[in-house]
Design a protein around this motif. Sequence first.
Motif, PDB file in Angstrom:
ATOM      1  N   VAL A  76       1.204  -1.358  -0.030  1.00  0.00           N
ATOM      2  CA  VAL A  76       0.232   0.009   0.233  1.00  0.00           C
ATOM      3  C   VAL A  76       0.636   1.278  -0.032  1.00  0.00           C
ATOM      4  N   GLY A  77       2.448   0.983   0.202  1.00  0.00           N
ATOM      5  CA  GLY A  77       3.378   1.945  -0.794  1.00  0.00           C
ATOM      6  C   GLY A  77       3.626   2.824   1.233  1.00  0.00           C
ATOM      7  N   ALA A  78       3.252   2.227   2.000  1.00  0.00           N
ATOM      8  CA  ALA A  78       4.472   3.254   3.068  1.00  0.00           C
ATOM      9  C   ALA A  78       5.844   3.417   2.564  1.00  0.00           C
ATOM     10  N   ASP A  79       5.725   4.490   3.238  1.00  0.00           N
ATOM     11  CA  ASP A  79       7.345   4.892   3.022  1.00  0.00           C
ATOM     12  C   ASP A  79       8.291   4.307   3.911  1.00  0.00           C
ATOM     13  N   ALA A  80       8.280   4.535   5.301  1.00  0.00           N
ATOM     14  CA  ALA A  80       9.156   3.401   5.856  1.00  0.00           C
ATOM     15  C   ALA A  80       8.227   2.041   6.993  1.00  0.00           C
ATOM     16  N   LEU A  81       9.308   0.728   6.609  1.00  0.00           N
ATOM     17  CA  LEU A  81       9.111  -0.123   7.494  1.00  0.00           C
ATOM     18  C   LEU A  81       9.143  -0.688   8.800  1.00  0.00           C
ATOM     19  N   ILE A  82       9.323  -0.295  10.232  1.00  0.00           N
ATOM     20  CA  ILE A  82       9.996  -0.558  10.841  1.00  0.00           C
ATOM     21  C   ILE A  82       9.711  -3.170  11.217  1.00  0.00           C
TER      22      ILE A  82
END
Length: 206
Positions: A76-82
């Motif tokens: 879905v286009g998350a800017d960052a993944l933690i």
Amino acid sequence: VNSIEDSLSAFQALGVQGITNWPTAGFIDGTIRAVMESEGLGVDAEVALLAAAKRRGLGAFGFALEAAAARRFAEVGADALILDLGLTRRLDDVREHSDQLQRAIVRLQEILAAVKETGRRPLLLCFGGPVTTADDLEPVFRQCEIDGFAGGSVFERLPVHEVVTATVRRFKSTGAAMESSRRETGLGDLIGRSPVMKEVFHLIRR
């Protein structure tokens, strides 16, 4: 969906620039997780939240514990993944700590592979787990294509534990020093530090 949109609108009015799904449903399993999912409070809701944030121009940070969730957040286009590596625990046994670190790295590699399959490349940060020192982070960077470390309780709980322990130790030593000092400089209502007064206290005690 309207409640998500309303909430995001209210956050934007307050000047909020980004959204994350932490604490994530991924922390919960079993019956409680099943109930949450049936009530619309699971990973589907988190995906919808991050997607809505992106539509509104907000930053979207996906917090993931498992490969499937990380994949969906990337899609879905998350800017960052933690990417969570598990609970932060400091172990005194070097071999056990090394084993846990290697297991965390393998788990992180599986999550990263799932993200890569989406064809997207969000900012990738790992979080928590057995990484409790800067030296622990070195093999993670060497073996995994990540951009950074988001910390975790290594920056919160562990230092607090050390500070509390050190503070208690100082209080105890101060108390012991004061008790020793009292014995040397006072007796009942009598107080004095001079050699003559100390001799008086010594004589009275005898």
